[in-house]
Design a protein around this motif. Structure first.
Motif, PDB file in Angstrom:
ATOM      1  N   PRO A  24       0.849  -1.201   0.000  1.00 55.81           N
ATOM      2  CA  PRO A  24       0.000   0.000   0.000  1.00 55.81           C
ATOM      3  C   PRO A  24       0.882   1.248   0.000  1.00 55.81           C
ATOM      4  O   PRO A  24       2.041   1.215   0.423  1.00 55.81           O
ATOM      5  N   SER A  38       2.787   4.511   1.097  1.00 53.08           N
ATOM      6  CA  SER A  38       3.359   4.776   2.425  1.00 53.08           C
ATOM      7  C   SER A  38       2.536   5.792   3.209  1.00 53.08           C
ATOM      8  O   SER A  38       2.344   5.647   4.423  1.00 53.08           O
ATOM      9  N   HIS A  39       2.038   6.839   2.563  1.00 54.09           N
ATOM     10  CA  HIS A  39       1.279   7.878   3.262  1.00 54.09           C
ATOM     11  C   HIS A  39       0.320   8.529   2.283  1.00 54.09           C
ATOM     12  O   HIS A  39       0.667   8.764   1.124  1.00 54.09           O
ATOM     13  N   CYS A  69      -4.540  -0.900   0.440  1.00 49.23           N
ATOM     14  CA  CYS A  69      -4.955   0.504   0.488  1.00 49.23           C
ATOM     15  C   CYS A  69      -4.409   1.175   1.745  1.00 49.23           C
ATOM     16  O   CYS A  69      -4.257   0.542   2.795  1.00 49.23           O
ATOM     17  N   SER A  70      -4.141   2.465   1.620  1.00 45.80           N
ATOM     18  CA  SER A  70      -3.782   3.314   2.757  1.00 45.80           C
ATOM     19  C   SER A  70      -4.813   4.422   2.853  1.00 45.80           C
ATOM     20  O   SER A  70      -5.208   5.003   1.821  1.00 45.80           O
TER      21      SER A  70
END
Length: 605
Positions: free
Chosen positions: A374, A376-377, A458-459
């Motif tokens: 996913p 990272s941010h 997902c993030s």
């Protein structure tokens, strides 16, 4: 040059001059030995000789002989016989010849220089039987009778016989010329096993054999066959060799590192015979073929590599070498290897080399990716309130995607549900960076989160807050009026179905008059008349305005009537009285009347 009825005929034509030499031989040539025939032209003298017999003629007009065309020995092809009808050519020569030599030049090897050969043995084929079978004094009576044809059986294969017919009557006899006939060959017998077999490489072998003994006839061809030792009784490959003067041949189309049994087949026109036994040989190893590219199970930071053995190993695999981006990273005999410390979702070039003792072969290069993760941010989305029912959402692509972006998802929650229930309002694989949310509720606080997804998951971002613009309430409820005494009401109501903002106050109208304006959801009305009818309507207000609910009517409870009942009586005969009365001044409810009568009544008969 023609041999006919014991005479060797020499015909020579130069220009318009025709010269003929006849040499009587009888049956002297039929002695089981080679006979040397010489034809010579020196100036005007043309001569012919066979062994010790010689004949010549002188022809002054004979011209110089120049040969500038093909030389036919033993006969001429049918297609050109029409050009030389005056020669009266008979059937072509049937027998054996060798050591043909011209005045100028070396001895001719007919097998190597002839452009075509039809039913002649160019290697010599003397038979000891010929000294007996063609002697005139040893002729055998085959048939006596009146028929003009006869069938003779029991002859030897591939043997030349001379026949002539003698016609006899009372006046004497007459004989035909001798006619030469050769029987057909027989199938070869006792074909020997190849004497030697050697490997040229993993795909071909050289075979040497001895000439079959006792073959009666002309060997047309040899056939080499190779069988797998433990395979079906069908040759894997074969080779036909038409040049029977060569007793060696090459057999191709074999598989490396395989055991074969090699046989020899000799063929005449009558058929073929294969050797009863075979000579065994093992082909050597070769470099592998069809080396398979490696495959992998992908993880974010490592690859579990594996590969299958070559489809055609051509021997014993001694080593595998795995290359990554051109650098060898594995040597050994295994078929698995873990490649660690890789970057997330990054392509790597792999190539596999498989080796036998004979050499190595590369697979085709393949590109493999590590697995996705996913992002990272994900930054929180930026919200813009457009009106009381619309919010415009914008966002940025994650800086570290860790794969291929697959979709964006927008989650939304509102304060009406205490932000406990999140609904998906947007889910799209078209990677736009904005979306307009419509049909929202006015004056409502919303929390909105963004999810960015790859093949690895997902993030989700932090939530952003937005409050839609307020509007007048909608769905203001009807009030509920309940009377527990004859002079009062308890009136209550609920919040509007759609407040569309913060409710600043509730107003209660009774009989069209605002009797309360507060934030309360109830009201107590008293000092009312018993059984009196009243109307009620609730008003809800936000900063943007007010809205009224539906009109509701209700009565107070009943009470005892107040006042007197005035009654009037009228006599309508000897037995009837009509009564009338007036209602009390204050009925205080729905009246029911009871009439009480005292006195004497007639009884029914």
């Amino acid at each position: 040059i023609e041999l006919k009825s014991g005479i060797l005929n020499i015909f020579l034509k130069t220009g318009i001059v025709f010269t003929q030499v006849d040499l009587w031989l009888g049956l002297s040539y039929c002695d089981g030995k080679w006979n040397k025939v010489t034809v010579n032209k020196e100036g005007s003298v043309v001569s012919a000789s066979m062994n010790e017999l010689r004949e010549q003629t002188l022809e002054p007009r004979v011209q110089q002989l120049k040969v500038n065309s093909p030389v036919y020995v033993g006969g001429i092809p049918p297609e050109i016989q029409n050009f030389y009808k005056e020669l009266g050519l008979e059937q072509g020569f049937g027998g054996c010849m060798k050591d043909v030599k011209f005045t100028r030049g070396a001895v001719v090897n007919l097998a190597s220089v002839s452009s075509s050969a039809v039913r002649v043995n160019l290697d010599g084929c003397l038979s000891t039987d010929s000294a007996v079978n063609c002697r005139g004094n040893d002729s055998i009576l085959v048939y006596r009778g009146r028929e003009q044809s006869v069938y003779e059986s029991g002859l030897q294969p591939f043997t030349e016989y001379l026949y002539r017919v003698v016609a006899t009557n009372e006046g004497g006899s007459v004989s035909s010329v001798w006619t030469r006939v050769r029987t057909r060959e027989s199938v070869p017998q006792n074909v020997p096993t190849p004497s030697r077999v050697h490997s040229i490489n993993g795909y071909s072998i050289g075979v040497t054999w001895d000439k079959p003994a006792g073959v009666i006839g002309v060997i047309e061809k040899y056939i080499l066959k190779a069988y797998e030792e433990d395979g079906p009784n069908v040759p894997i490959t074969s080779a036909e060799l038409a040049d029977t003067s060569m007793l060696t041949g090459i057999l191709t189309g074999l598989h490396p590192f395989t055991n074969y049994a090699v046989t020899l087949t000799a063929c005449t026109l009558a058929g073929c015979t294969e050797s009863l036994h075979a000579l065994n040989i093992s082909t050597p190893q070769e470099a592998p073929e069809d080396v398979q590219s490696p495959t992998a199970i992908s993880f974010p930071t490592f690859l579990l590599m594996s590969w299958s053995p070559p489809k055609t190993p051509n021997g014993i695999i001694t080593q595998y070498t795995l290359y990554m981006n051109g650098v060898p990273i594995y040597f050994g005999n295994g078929t698995k290897h873990v490649v660690k410390d890789l970057a997330v979702f990054t392509p790597y070039q792999f190539l596999l080399t498989a080796c036998t003792l004979a050499g190595c072969t590369n697979s085709s290069q393949v590109t493999l990716f590590t697995a996705q993760l996913p992002p990272s941010h994900v930054d929180a989305p930026v919200l813009t309130v457009l009106d009381s029912r619309t919010i415009y959402v914008q966002w940025k692509e994650p800086v570290e995607v860790n794969g291929i972006l697959d979709r964006y998802i927008i989650y939304i929650a509102n304060n009406e549900q205490n932000f406990t229930k999140w609904n998906v309002i947007y889910n799209n694989t078209e990677l736009f960076l904005d979306f307009t949310i419509q049909q929202l509720f006015p004056g409502t606080e919303y929390l909105i989160k963004l999810a960015a997804c790859t093949g690895g998951g997902c993030s989700i971002s932090e939530a952003s807050t937005a409050i839609t613009d307020e509007s007048t309430p909608e769905g203001v409820p009807a009030s509920k009026a309940q009377s527990y005494s004859s002079d009062s009401f308890n009136i209550s109501w609920t919040k509007p179905e759609y407040p569309n903002g913060i409710i600043t106050s509730y107003g209660l109208y009774m009989d069209g008059v605002l009797m309360q304006n507060s934030s309360q959801l109830s009201c107590y009305a008293y000092g009312l008349a018993p059984w009196s009818l009243h109307s009620f309507r609730v008003q809800a207000c936000t900063a943007k305005g007010c809205a009224l609910g539906p009109l509701v009517e209700a009565r107070t409870m009943e009470a005892s009537p107040e006042g007197t009942v005035d009654i009037f009586a009228t006599v309508d005969g000897s037995k009837e009285i009509q009564l009338k009365w007036l209602a009390p001044n204050k009925p205080n409810g729905k009246l029911n009347y009871t009439v009480l009568v005292t006195g004497l009544f007639y009884a029914d008969q």
